[in-house]
Design a protein around this motif. Sequence first.
Motif, short mmCIF file in Angstrom:
data_model
loop_
_atom_site.label_atom_id
_atom_site.label_comp_id
_atom_site.label_asym_id
_atom_site.label_seq_id
_atom_site.Cartn_x
_atom_site.Cartn_y
_atom_site.Cartn_z
N ARG A 193 0.48 -1.34 -0.23
CA ARG A 193 -0.14 0.23 0.09
C ARG A 193 1.10 1.21 -0.09
NH1 ARG A 193 -3.15 -1.24 3.99
NH2 ARG A 193 -4.35 -1.89 2.79
N GLY A 194 2.14 1.24 1.06
CA GLY A 194 2.49 2.20 1.01
C GLY A 194 3.79 2.82 -1.07
N ASN A 195 4.00 1.34 -1.49
CA ASN A 195 4.45 1.90 -2.32
C ASN A 195 3.50 2.38 -3.14
OD1 ASN A 195 7.51 0.29 -1.57
ND2 ASN A 195 6.90 -1.53 -1.55
N GLY A 196 2.51 1.86 -3.03
CA GLY A 196 1.28 2.62 -3.91
C GLY A 196 0.82 3.83 -4.24
N ASP A 197 1.29 4.21 -2.73
CA ASP A 197 0.25 5.76 -2.87
C ASP A 197 2.05 6.30 -3.54
OD1 ASP A 197 -2.15 4.69 -1.56
OD2 ASP A 197 -1.15 5.08 0.80
N ALA A 198 3.13 6.18 -2.98
CA ALA A 198 3.67 6.40 -3.76
C ALA A 198 4.55 6.42 -4.75
CB ALA A 198 4.95 5.94 -3.34
N THR A 199 3.94 5.76 -5.40
CA THR A 199 3.68 5.67 -6.68
C THR A 199 2.54 6.95 -7.29
OG1 THR A 199 4.37 2.95 -7.14
CG2 THR A 199 3.23 4.45 -9.08
N ALA A 200 1.92 6.75 -6.84
CA ALA A 200 0.45 7.34 -6.89
C ALA A 200 0.50 9.15 -6.64
CB ALA A 200 -1.01 6.73 -6.22
N THR A 201 1.76 9.36 -5.45
CA THR A 201 2.12 10.28 -5.36
C THR A 201 2.49 11.12 -6.45
OG1 THR A 201 1.14 10.12 -3.26
CG2 THR A 201 2.75 12.24 -4.12
N THR A 202 3.76 9.48 -7.30
CA THR A 202 4.77 11.08 -8.42
C THR A 202 4.01 10.87 -9.32
OG1 THR A 202 6.10 9.30 -7.19
CG2 THR A 202 6.88 9.68 -9.37
N ILE A 203 2.68 9.67 -10.09
CA ILE A 203 2.32 10.08 -10.73
C ILE A 203 1.58 11.57 -11.01
CG2 ILE A 203 -0.08 9.33 -12.10
CD1 ILE A 203 0.58 6.47 -11.61
N TYR A 204 0.90 11.31 -9.55
CA TYR A 204 0.47 12.94 -9.40
C TYR A 204 0.71 14.50 -9.73
CZ TYR A 204 -4.07 10.27 -7.59
OH TYR A 204 -5.08 9.54 -7.79
N ALA A 205 1.91 14.11 -9.20
CA ALA A 205 3.19 14.93 -8.65
C ALA A 205 3.30 15.40 -10.60
CB ALA A 205 3.80 14.74 -8.09
N ASP A 206 3.96 14.18 -10.82
CA ASP A 206 4.26 14.42 -12.58
C ASP A 206 3.08 15.28 -13.29
OD1 ASP A 206 6.76 12.95 -11.81
OD2 ASP A 206 6.48 11.51 -12.90
N ALA A 207 2.31 14.71 -13.21
CA ALA A 207 0.47 14.83 -14.17
C ALA A 207 0.56 16.43 -14.01
CB ALA A 207 -0.67 14.44 -14.16
N TYR A 208 1.01 16.94 -12.37
CA TYR A 208 0.25 18.60 -12.22
C TYR A 208 1.58 19.69 -12.46
CZ TYR A 208 -0.24 22.71 -8.56
OH TYR A 208 -0.53 23.37 -7.67
N SER A 209 2.68 19.12 -12.60
CA SER A 209 3.55 19.34 -12.98
C SER A 209 3.90 19.85 -14.50
CB SER A 209 5.07 19.07 -12.34
OG SER A 209 5.40 17.85 -13.01
N GLN A 210 3.00 19.07 -15.58
CA GLN A 210 3.24 19.20 -16.33
C GLN A 210 2.02 20.35 -17.32
OE1 GLN A 210 2.19 15.13 -18.95
NE2 GLN A 210 4.17 14.54 -17.62
#
Length: 292
Positions: free
Chosen positions: A233-250
């Motif tokens: 779950r922690g790895n999933g949350d970290a991956t989701a956060t990374t995806i969200y951050a990448d999408a937000y930064s674009q």
Amino acid sequence: MTRSSSGILAILGLIGLVIYGSVFVVSEKQRAMVLFLGQISQSNVQPGIHFKWPIVNEVRTFERRIITLDAPPASFLTAEKKAVEVDSFVEWKISPSEGALLNYFTTTRGDELQAARLLTDIINKDLRDEFARRTLQEVISEDRSEIMRLMVAAANAKVLELGIEVVDVRIKRIELPSKVTESVYRRMRTERNRIAREFRSNGEKDAEIIRAQADRQRTEIAATAYRDSEIIRGNGDATATTIYADAYSQDREFYGFVRSLQAYQLSLNSKQDTLILKPDSEFFRYFNKQAK
């Protein structure tokens, strides 16, 4: 019918009766003896058709086959003075040897019951002697066959004068007297109950050990599964956060717009939903921009 004819028929009938009374048959299953006025005249008549004198001769037949004597149970003492009830049977026959039938008739008058009584007395006496020389354990185990073999030899040595041959002596069962038997059964029940209690106690102990091991393994498996799920779950949350951050930064503006639409959908999901906000609230900032 004339008087002479009647006389001839009477004579023929008398002759027929004389012939009928003069003929006797001895089967293969029998042995026979002819008596003359109560005295033995022929002592060993062979199987077949034979003739005798009517009235003065009497034919006595005897069983040639093996006879089974099922003796009543008798009580004997073993070497350690323990009483036992012995149930046995004897197989015997009239001896085929020369003069045996004469001896049999002389001693028993051809009565099987009398022969059985004499034979029972002999067998019981020999059994009493054999049991008195052996312990209870011996008579019910390895010496039992030896006793029966010795009984046949000893009985045959004693029944020669009776004209009898003992074929076999068998012990069907050996039991303790009823009082002793009940005491033995009580001891057996007590011992079996003790063994059963031991089995139950050992079973309960083993069951407790198995339950404890199962509970420990269950706890370990649950803890391991929870740990692994938290890691995943922690790895999933970290991956989701990374995806969200990448999408937000674009495209931050587009990301904010999508998030606002999602918020509108969740907040205004039903017709009964009501929101009380200022018109210039940040929540409606995209509506306000559209209005301009």
